[in-house]
Design an enzyme around this catalytic site. Structure first.
Site, mmCIF file in Angstrom:
data_model
loop_
_atom_site.group_PDB
_atom_site.id
_atom_site.type_symbol
_atom_site.label_atom_id
_atom_site.label_comp_id
_atom_site.label_asym_id
_atom_site.label_seq_id
_atom_site.Cartn_x
_atom_site.Cartn_y
_atom_site.Cartn_z
ATOM 1 N N ARG A 27 0.974 -1.084 -0.029
ATOM 2 C CA ARG A 27 -0.076 0.017 -0.072
ATOM 3 C C ARG A 27 0.666 1.161 0.083
ATOM 4 N NH1 ARG A 27 -2.477 3.069 4.387
ATOM 5 N NH2 ARG A 27 -4.383 4.185 3.334
ATOM 6 N N HIS A 74 -2.505 11.064 0.411
ATOM 7 C CA HIS A 74 -1.987 10.780 1.797
ATOM 8 C C HIS A 74 -1.433 12.036 2.198
ATOM 9 C CE1 HIS A 74 -0.842 7.618 4.617
ATOM 10 N NE2 HIS A 74 -0.494 8.677 5.242
ATOM 11 N N GLU A 97 -7.251 8.683 5.620
ATOM 12 C CA GLU A 97 -7.665 9.312 6.961
ATOM 13 C C GLU A 97 -8.076 10.934 6.913
ATOM 14 O OE1 GLU A 97 -4.310 8.955 9.626
ATOM 15 O OE2 GLU A 97 -4.376 6.869 9.538
ATOM 16 N N ASN A 119 -7.622 2.237 9.422
ATOM 17 C CA ASN A 119 -6.321 2.338 9.924
ATOM 18 C C ASN A 119 -6.755 2.318 11.567
ATOM 19 O OD1 ASN A 119 -5.332 2.753 7.641
ATOM 20 N ND2 ASN A 119 -4.711 4.846 7.743
ATOM 21 N N TYR A 177 -5.245 2.122 15.556
ATOM 22 C CA TYR A 177 -3.962 2.230 16.337
ATOM 23 C C TYR A 177 -4.005 2.342 18.045
ATOM 24 C CZ TYR A 177 -1.080 3.732 12.209
ATOM 25 O OH TYR A 177 -0.548 3.714 11.183
ATOM 26 N N GLU A 180 -3.789 0.201 7.891
ATOM 27 C CA GLU A 180 -2.599 0.366 8.714
ATOM 28 C C GLU A 180 -2.851 -0.078 10.061
ATOM 29 O OE1 GLU A 180 -1.741 4.707 8.859
ATOM 30 O OE2 GLU A 180 -1.753 4.877 6.753
HETATM 31 O O1 IFM Z 1 2.534 7.943 9.885
HETATM 32 C C1 IFM Z 1 1.100 7.980 10.076
HETATM 33 C C2 IFM Z 1 0.525 7.732 8.802
HETATM 34 O O2 IFM Z 1 0.998 8.622 7.653
HETATM 35 C C3 IFM Z 1 -1.019 7.930 8.777
HETATM 36 N N1 IFM Z 1 -1.700 6.846 9.780
HETATM 37 C C4 IFM Z 1 -0.892 6.888 11.097
HETATM 38 C C5 IFM Z 1 0.560 6.785 10.851
HETATM 39 C C6 IFM Z 1 1.087 7.021 12.387
HETATM 40 O O3 IFM Z 1 1.057 8.223 12.919
#
Ligand code: IFM
Length: 458
Positions: A76, A120, A165, A293, A295, A365
Site C-alpha cells: 500500500r 495521503h 484518514e 487504520n 492504532y 494500517e
Molecule cells: O504515519 C502515520 C500515517 O501517515 C497515517 N496513519 C498514522 C501513521 C502513524 O501516525
C-alpha cells in the site's frame, strides 16, 4: 492449535509518498502543503522536513526487494499529487507519472500487488493558495488528478484508495493546526472535511467510469470510543467523540447522511450551508471496500467546562468536544503515548460488519512506534513484535466472529517522516539510518515474515 488466516487473506505493508520519497525538487515535483508547513519554525518537533526522508525515490528497487524478501504480496503506497500536477492545474508532469509506472512494474515483477492511495495529505501548495480543501473546487481538481493517474496505471493497478484518514487532513490540518496547512479554525475544518469527502465521491466516480475495472475504497482512522464511566457526562462525551471521529465519515460514505446528533452539535458553529444538493449521493455512491487504520482506543470523560488549552498547547482537533478528555486505560503506551488496545480493533471490525453489512474490509494500517536501538547490527523490538501479534490475533478474532476481513497492512515498511514528530518516532518494520540510508529489518520484520509464511500465529 495454531490460529490460521484464510488462504486468500492478503498480508502487506504500507507507506506514504511524503513520508519516504524525498527527492522533493526532482523531476518537476511541485511544492506541497507539507513542504510549506515544514518550513514554518516550530511546526516539526525536530525541525526536519521531507526533502530526503528515506530517499525512496532513488532506492525504491531495494525497498521493493525488502518487501518481497519478507514474503509480502501486497504494497500500500501513495502517489504524490504534486509530482503529477505540480501546479494543481491541467498540466501533467510526465516524469512524475513515469516514476509510479516504474514502481508499479517493479511490484508486479516481484509478485506484489499494488494498492495505490491517491491522497495521503500532500496537497499541491498551488491548490492551497486557492483555498485548499476549504474551496469546493479542490474536490473537482482531485477527481481530475485521479482520472489522470488511473489512465496511466489502471492497466496494472486495480485497487485504489481515494483518501487516507480524511479526519486528519481536515481536523489536524485546520482545527488543531498540528498538520498542514496548520490552521486553527474549527469551521474551516468542518468545511474541509466535507470537501474532502466530496473529492472522494467524485474521484470514485471517475475511477469507476474509467476504461479499466477499479476497486475503490476509502480509509478512515477509526477508534473504539468507550465512556470512562456510565455518568451522563461521560456517555455524552463518548457519543460526541465517536460522532466526530468515526460516524461523520462512515455515515456519509456508507449511509449518505451526516449523523444528526453531530449536525446538531455543530449548529452553533455552522449550518453546513457548504453541503449542496446531491453531494451526499455523490459521497455515498458505490464503494467496493473499506480500509480501517487502527492504532488505539479512547476512554472518553466529560468535563464540567471546556478545557482551556495551556499556553503553547494546541486547540483540540475534536471540534465540539472541547469539554471532553481522553483518559489513559492504565496499560502500556507506545512511543507516541498511544494506549495499546488490540480488542478495540476486533470491536471496530465487528461494529462495521454489523452496522454497515456486506462491505469487504481491510486493515490498511496498524503498527506502533518504539524508541528502537541498534545492537550489533540488529534491532530487537519485542514491544513491536507483541503489538503486531496481538493485533493480528484481534483480526483473527474478528474473522471468527464472521467479519469479511480481506487483509492486513503493517504500518510501516520503513521508519519514516512521522509528520509533526519529524524523524523522532519510528514505526518501521525496517530501520532506516537517515545518515547512511542503510536499512536493517528489525526482529518484528522477521516475525511478520514468519507469520506470513505460515499464515498462522502459532
Ligand atoms: O504515519 C502515520 C500515517 O501517515 C497515517 N496513519 C498514522 C501513521 C502513524 O501516525
Amino acid at each position: 492449535m495454531p490460529r490460521s488466516f484464510p488462504p486468500e487473506f492478503v498480508f502487506g505493508a504500507a507507506t506514504a509518498a511524503f513520508q519516504i520519497e524525498g527527492a522533493a525538487a526532482e523531476h518537476g515535483r511541485g511544492p506541497s502543503i507539507w513542504d510549506t508547513l515544514c518550513a514554518r519554525p516550530g511546526a516539526i518537533l525536530d525541525g526536519s522536513d521531507g526533502s530526503v526522508a528515506c530517499d525512496h525515490y532513488h532506492r525504491w528497487e531495494h525497498d521493493l526487494d525488502l518487501l518481497a524478501g519478507l514474503g509480502l504480496r501486497a504494497y500500500r503506497f501513495s502517489i504524490a499529487w504534486p509530482r503529477i500536477k505540480p501546479q494543481g492545474n491541467g498540466e501533467v508532469e510526465e516524469r512524475g507519472l513515469a516514476f509510479y509506472d516504474r514502481l508499479v512494474d517493479g511490484m508486479l515483477e516481484r509478485g506484489i500487488e499494488p494498492f495505490a492511495t491517491l491522497y495521503h495529505w500532500d496537497l499541491p501548495q498551488a491548490l492551497e493558495d486557492k483555498g485548499g480543501w476549504r474551496n469546493r473546487d479542490t474536490a473537482f481538481r482531485f477527481a481530475e488528478y485521479a482520472a489522470v493517474v488511473q489512465h496511466r496505471l489502471g492497466d496494472r493497478v486495480r485497487t485504489w484508495t481515494t483518501l487516507n484518514e480524511p479526519w486528519c487532513s481536515a481536523f489536524l490540518g485546520h482545527a488543531s493546526g498540528e498538520h498542514a496547512p496548520g490552521m486553527t479554525d474549527p469551521v474551516a475544518a468542518i468545511t474541509a472535511a466535507h470537501h474532502l469527502l466530496l473529492g472522494h465521491g467524485l474521484a470514485a466516480e471517475a475511477l469507476h467510469g474509467g476504461r479499466r475495472p477499479a476497486s475503490v475504497g476509502i480509509v478512515p482512522n477509526l477508534y473504539r470510543v468507550t465512556p470512562a464511566s456510565d455518568s451522563p457526562a461521560d456517555l455524552d462525551a463518548a457519543r460526541r467523540l465517536d460522532g466526530v471521529q468515526n460516524r461523520w465519515y462512515l455515515d456519509a460514505v456508507l449511509l449518505g447522511s451526516y449523523p444528526a446528533d453531530i449536525v446538531e452539535d455543530y449548529a452553533p458553529l455552522t449550518d453546513l450551508s457548504f453541503v449542496q444538493d446531491g453531494d451526499l449521493d455523490t459521497i455515498s455512491a458505490r464503494l467496493d471496500w473499506l480500509g480501517i487504520n487502527y492504532y488505539s482506543s479512547f476512554l472518553a470523560r466529560g468535563l464540567d467546562a471546556p478545557r482551556v488549552p495551556a499556553p503553547r498547547e494546541r486547540p483540540t482537533p475534536w471540534v465540539g468536544c472541547e469539554d471532553v478528555e481522553t483518559v489513559p486505560n492504565g496499560r502500556p503506551v507506545t512511543h507516541m503515548g498511544w494506549d495499546i488496545e488490540p480488542s478495540g480493533l476486533t470491536d471496530i471490525l465487528v461494529r462495521l460488519a454489523t452496522d454497515y453489512p456486506s462491505l469487504p474490509l481491510y486493515v490498511t494500517e496498524n503498527g506502533s512506534a518504539w524508541d528502537d536501538v541498534v545492537t550489533d547490527g540488529a534491532v530487537h523490538d519485542p514491544e513491536r513484535v507483541a503489538y503486531l501479534e496481538a493485533h493480528l490475533a484481534a483480526c483473527l478474532d474478528a474473522i471468527d466472529r464472521g467479519v469479511d476481513l480481506r487483509g492486513y497492512f503493517a504500518w510501516s515498511l520503513l521508519d519514516n517522516f512521522e509528520w509533526a514528530w519529524g524523524y523522532s518516532r519510528r514505526f518501521g518494520l525496517v530501520r532506516v539510518d537517515y545518515d547512511s540510508q542503510e536499512r536493517i529489518p528489525k526482529d518484528s520484520a522477521h516475525r511478520y515474515a514468519e507469520i506470513v509464511r505460515s499464515r498462522s500465529l502459532g
